[in-house]
Motif scaffolding. Structure first.
Motif, PDB file in Angstrom:
ATOM      1  N   ILE A 164      -2.351 -54.872   7.385  1.00  8.54           N
ATOM      2  CA  ILE A 164      -1.473 -55.578   8.315  1.00  8.54           C
ATOM      3  C   ILE A 164      -1.029 -56.909   7.712  1.00  8.54           C
ATOM      4  N   GLU A 165      -1.963 -57.551   7.037  1.00 11.07           N
ATOM      5  CA  GLU A 165      -1.626 -58.821   6.394  1.00 11.07           C
ATOM      6  C   GLU A 165      -0.578 -58.624   5.306  1.00 11.07           C
ATOM      7  N   GLN A 166      -0.747 -57.558   4.527  1.00 13.44           N
ATOM      8  CA  GLN A 166       0.139 -57.342   3.383  1.00 13.44           C
ATOM      9  C   GLN A 166       1.500 -56.786   3.780  1.00 13.44           C
ATOM     10  N   LYS A 167       1.503 -55.871   4.727  1.00 16.77           N
ATOM     11  CA  LYS A 167       2.737 -55.139   5.014  1.00 16.77           C
ATOM     12  C   LYS A 167       3.257 -55.315   6.425  1.00 16.77           C
ATOM     13  N   ARG A 210      -9.173 -57.026  18.994  1.00 20.16           N
ATOM     14  CA  ARG A 210     -10.345 -57.485  19.736  1.00 20.16           C
ATOM     15  C   ARG A 210     -11.232 -58.361  18.860  1.00 20.16           C
ATOM     16  N   GLN A 211     -11.494 -57.906  17.664  1.00 18.34           N
ATOM     17  CA  GLN A 211     -12.314 -58.690  16.756  1.00 18.34           C
ATOM     18  C   GLN A 211     -11.637 -60.026  16.437  1.00 18.34           C
ATOM     19  N   GLY A 212     -10.321 -59.978  16.324  1.00 19.58           N
ATOM     20  CA  GLY A 212      -9.571 -61.205  16.070  1.00 19.58           C
ATOM     21  C   GLY A 212      -9.750 -62.210  17.200  1.00 19.58           C
ATOM     22  N   TYR A 213      -9.589 -61.751  18.425  1.00 21.49           N
ATOM     23  CA  TYR A 213      -9.751 -62.647  19.571  1.00 21.49           C
ATOM     24  C   TYR A 213     -11.169 -63.210  19.639  1.00 21.49           C
ATOM     25  N   GLU A 214     -12.122 -62.392  19.259  1.00 19.44           N
ATOM     26  CA  GLU A 214     -13.516 -62.834  19.297  1.00 19.44           C
ATOM     27  C   GLU A 214     -13.717 -64.019  18.340  1.00 19.44           C
ATOM     28  N   ILE A 215     -13.267 -63.828  17.100  1.00 14.84           N
ATOM     29  CA  ILE A 215     -13.388 -64.910  16.114  1.00 14.84           C
ATOM     30  C   ILE A 215     -12.590 -66.130  16.560  1.00 14.84           C
ATOM     31  N   MET A 268      -3.284 -59.449  16.556  1.00 12.51           N
ATOM     32  CA  MET A 268      -3.385 -59.973  17.909  1.00 12.51           C
ATOM     33  C   MET A 268      -2.028 -60.219  18.566  1.00 12.51           C
ATOM     34  N   PHE A 269      -1.124 -60.825  17.779  1.00 14.86           N
ATOM     35  CA  PHE A 269       0.107 -61.318  18.407  1.00 14.86           C
ATOM     36  C   PHE A 269       1.386 -60.578  18.040  1.00 14.86           C
ATOM     37  N   ARG A 284      -4.064 -69.356   9.503  1.00 17.76           N
ATOM     38  CA  ARG A 284      -4.065 -69.438   8.039  1.00 17.76           C
ATOM     39  C   ARG A 284      -5.158 -68.582   7.425  1.00 17.76           C
ATOM     40  N   LYS A 285      -6.335 -68.684   8.019  1.00 22.91           N
ATOM     41  CA  LYS A 285      -7.511 -68.067   7.397  1.00 22.91           C
ATOM     42  C   LYS A 285      -7.586 -66.567   7.673  1.00 22.91           C
ATOM     43  N   TYR A 286      -7.091 -66.156   8.830  1.00 21.98           N
ATOM     44  CA  TYR A 286      -7.171 -64.749   9.209  1.00 21.98           C
ATOM     45  C   TYR A 286      -5.782 -64.196   9.552  1.00 21.98           C
ATOM     46  N   PRO A 287      -4.888 -64.163   8.586  1.00 23.17           N
ATOM     47  CA  PRO A 287      -3.523 -63.733   8.894  1.00 23.17           C
ATOM     48  C   PRO A 287      -3.453 -62.304   9.433  1.00 23.17           C
TER      49      PRO A 287
END
Lengths: 205, 205
Positions: free
Chosen positions: A23-26, A63-68, A109-110, A100-103
């Motif tokens: 997801i980050e790359q593409k 979900r994991q993203g929101y948790e972090i 998430m968004f 920045r850290k978790y693109p």
DNA sequence: TGTACATCAGTGAACGCGCGTTCACTGATGTAC
DNA sequence: TGTACATCAGTGAACGCGCGTTCACTGATGTAC
């Protein structure tokens, strides 16, 4: 290093991690179930042992993203205590730092198009994240005379919107491509001006 | 009603219009060349008489979006003249109004993943749009004493970011789903507080 | 410790699908004389 | 006005591709005795 036996050991998480990378790359469009399986060294069919399908995998990534995200925001909030102002500013900075850290997480998430209300659990953890920002806003708003105090939810929404806008418009691509300022500077100064407008920061300094 | 002869009459624009509709309904992911061709009542292959391919069609959609966007912003700016403040606020409102009225255009411009620098023409028209906002910011900033005047580009970026954030987070989905306020109210109040922070609006009213 | 059995994570082949793109073609429209 | 010709927008068939998903299977691991 497989944590526990069976064949792969921890395929479920390996798939989620592959999703973040893809997801980050593409972008969310570029993410495919098959590619994620391939990156985890596994047949596409194996994915169905752990997820109901493509959507379900993305939802878990979100979900994991929101948790972090919620943890980071909470930590930032605490770091500013007992000053309501410092806490508020720290959560704003944490928002951008997270992006920045978790693109990959951020996009899942968004921008992946999955609804916050897809599952109760996802709604809960997303609520936890925005709850921190609202808590910070509420604490801050107590420094404003009640008569002219705007709803805390409102200005947490303002800060959220500005943060998100800065991420989307200015934190991507090569530095300086859309603005001569860094995203960090833009957000910091923007929030500063906004807080001055609320009367929470002295007009001159 | 075909404007001029040949077979279809105005296929090029019909394809762009279909793209707007599809992008609005299904997001940039959901848009396909084949579906757009189908909606225009034409074979997918016919698209290649007018565009180099899928990307090229989306780029043209974005270009038309920026064109309308720039016009709208310019018009809003003029409507507020000769007051720099009124002009600035009007452009902010126009931003949101554009996103509401032309959701397909908006998504093609900001969420389709096509680069602003894909063609010189696209870069030019995108620059024209942001130029209006910067012009409005510059005019406004002249009311601030030069010594403490922040760069106009900076606070046009702030307003742009907040506007974009409000659109992305609060102008989508059913009303009130993410906030008890309308996007319009949020943006209006957010810009108001921000301008007060700049010292451009009286602290009490 | 050794053997028999149950579990179930991952396999591999297959599916139907719609995608973007190519190609030689056709036939309606516009133009020259 | 009528005929011959050129143009070129759109056709229709075909392509190779990767997608998400299904299914009966297999074989490594864990467990009971």
């Amino acid at each position: 290093m497989p944590k526990r036996g069976y064949h792969h050991g921890n395929l479920r998480q390996a798939l989620v991690d592959a999703a973040f990378k893809l997801i980050e790359q593409k972008g969310p469009t570029g993410f495919t179930l098959s590619e994620a399986a391939k990156q985890a060294g596994v047949t596409p069919a194996a994915v169905y042992r752990h997820f109901e399908g493509r959507e379900d995998l993305i939802a878990e990534a979100a979900r994991q993203g929101y948790e972090i995200f919620a943890d980071l925001m909470e930590h930032a909030y605490q770091s500013g205590q007992p000053s309501a102002l410092a806490s508020f500013e720290a959560t704003g900075r944490a928002y951008l730092a997270f992006a920045r850290k978790y693109p990959g997480h951020y996009v899942a998430m968004f921008e992946s198009g999955i609804s916050i209300n897809r599952t109760a659990e996802l709604a809960r953890v997303a609520g936890r994240a925005s709850g921190v920002l609202e808590k910070a806003a509420l604490a801050l708003s107590e420094h404003i005379p009640p008569a002219k105090r705007p709803p805390a939810v409102m200005f947490s929404a303002h800060i959220w919107a500005m943060s998100h806008g800065v991420v989307e418009l200015f934190a991507r691509g090569p530095a300086g491509s859309r603005s001569p300022f860094t995203a960090e500077d833009l957000l910091e100064s923007g929030i500063g001006i906004y807080l001055r407008g609320l009367g929470l920061v002295p007009p001159d300094e």
